[in-house]
Write an enzyme that holds these catalytic residues in place. Structure first.
Site: not given
Ligand code: HSE
Length: 398
Positions: A9, A12, A44, A124, A127, A131, A195, A199, A296
């Site tokens: 929790f 996201v 938590r 979904e 990546v 979008i 990251d 992706k 986000g």
């Molecule tokens: N840390 C990643 C970014 C978050 O800045 O795109 C989303 O995957």
């Protein structure tokens, strides 16, 4: 009423109830029923949340509840997300996730488990955040193989590089990105390209059916990008961005992440700030561009909810899942070996450098501005590095 569970929790996971509430009518139309959160698995407590009374500590509660058909995994990280996801799939539940680390590492195995147990494993949100990029691979592109995907898939580094265009240093803009909450205090996953690498591994699997070994995927981040590089990109007619790219060609499959110059005429040009964009090339359809908020709370939660709706409405079934065939290291064609165009800056006198570079490229164009800067067409980066070990070489996106 359909009941779901949320694992984790945080940013996201905490956004999922908001999307479920704000879009309740639309979701009811899609699913044919309302959707409510029955359990939230977290270590938590959330005494101030209206969902605080649904927090549980053990995955077993979810596994034992036949009312739970779908689970949203928003924990992030490999463990225990892997064990929990596998257990849910084995119990015949479907799992939807935004966890790119898990999908890029264990996606093949988890998709197979989903298939064996009649559930779905959908990702979904993994990546491009909000979008809608992944489901088209399973539906709209079912009759074509995507040959190439190139994109800006990390919002944090795109924010930093966009800010650096005004002459600011990497360190300065990273501090700003951290203060705004885009970059983590430990920013390595973003700024070192880790990251984006996860992706592009997922996109490689969707394009080629091959889930590559992480060692096969080239990754170079943006820590070494300087103000001179940003100026050089401008002189070469573009902007510098962290690009993730996967290509399925005659020689095989290649994938990598590195800073590249995006020419002004390229579809990815003009993607600024925390936005993401991915350009796809298909044999019959041609080029397609996806653009939107790549990260986000609400955009990513919306992607998870969209997967949830696909599961709960029956639109996503085990039979529609993609093949992610995990391959050992050494399977991919090295990304570094792909012929490319490149910007080169050296400390050597221009005439001397030009003569050396002529042996390594189809054409060499000297850039205006007094320095020893060139645009090479059709070169091999390792070969240029061999000839000019001290040169700064930045690929140009074709
Ligand atoms: N840390 C990643 C970014 C978050 O800045 O795109 C989303 O995957």
């Amino acid at each position: 009423m359909k009941q779901i569970a949320i694992l984790g929790f945080g940013i996201v996971g905490g956004g999922i109830p908001t999307v479920l509430t704000e879009s309740a009518e639309q979701i009811r139309r899609t699913v044919g029923d309302g959707v409510d959160v029955k359990y939230i698995l977290d270590l938590r407590d959330f005494p101030d949340s209206p969902y605080g009374d649904r927090v549980i500590r053990s995955i077993d509660t979810i596994l034992a509840d036949p009312e739970i058909e779908a689970v949203c995994e928003a924990m992030g990280g490999l463990r225990p997300a892997y064990e929990f996801t596998a257990a849910c799939l084995k119990a015949g539940k479907s799992v939807v996730t935004s966890n790119k680390e898990l999908v890029s590492e264990k996606g093949g195995e988890l998709l197979a488990l989903a298939r064996e147990n009649g559930g779905a494993y959908l990702f979904e949100g993994s990546v491009g955040g909000g979008i809608p990029l992944i489901r088209p691979f399973l539906t709209s592109f079912a009759g074509e193989r995507v040959k190439e995907a190139a994109g800006i898939v990390n919002g944090t580094t795109n924010y930093i590089l966009t800010a650096m265009q005004s002459g600011r240093s990497f360190e300065d803009t990273l501090r700003e990105a951290q203060a705004l909450g885009y970059a983590e205090r430990e920013p390595s996953a973003d700024v070192d390209g880790i990251d984006a690498k996860r992706k592009i591994m997922i996109l490689t699997s969707l394009c080629s059916g091959i889930l590559p070994d992480a060692a096969d995927v080239y990754a170079e981040g943006i820590r070494d990008v300087t103000v001179s590089d940003m100026e050089g990109a401008k002189k070469a007619g573009g902007t510098l961005r962290l690009i993730a790219k996967t290509v399925t060609g005659e020689r095989g499959v290649s994938a990598g992440v590195c800073p590249m110059i995006v020419p002004a005429a390229h579809p990815l040009s003009g993607v600024n700030g925390v936005y993401n964009a991915v350009s796809l090339t298909l044999p019959a359809t041609g080029d397609i561009l996806y653009y939107g908020r790549g990260a986000g709370r609400l955009p990513t939660a919306a992607a998870l909810v969209s997967d949830l709706c696909a599961v709960l409405s029956g639109a996503a079934g085990a039979e529609r899942l993609p093949d992610f065939e995990k391959k050992p290291a050494g399977t991919l064609v090295p990304f570094e070996s792909l012929p490319t165009d490149a910007y080169v800056r050296t400390g050597l006198p221009s005439a001397e450098a030009e003569e050396i570079l002529a042996a390594a490229a189809d054409s060499v164009e000297r850039l205006d501005g007094g320095g020893s800067e060139f645009v090479l067409r059709g070169c091999s980066v390792p070969q240029v590095k061999g000839l000019l070990p001290d040169a700064r070489i930045i690929r140009i996106l074709r």
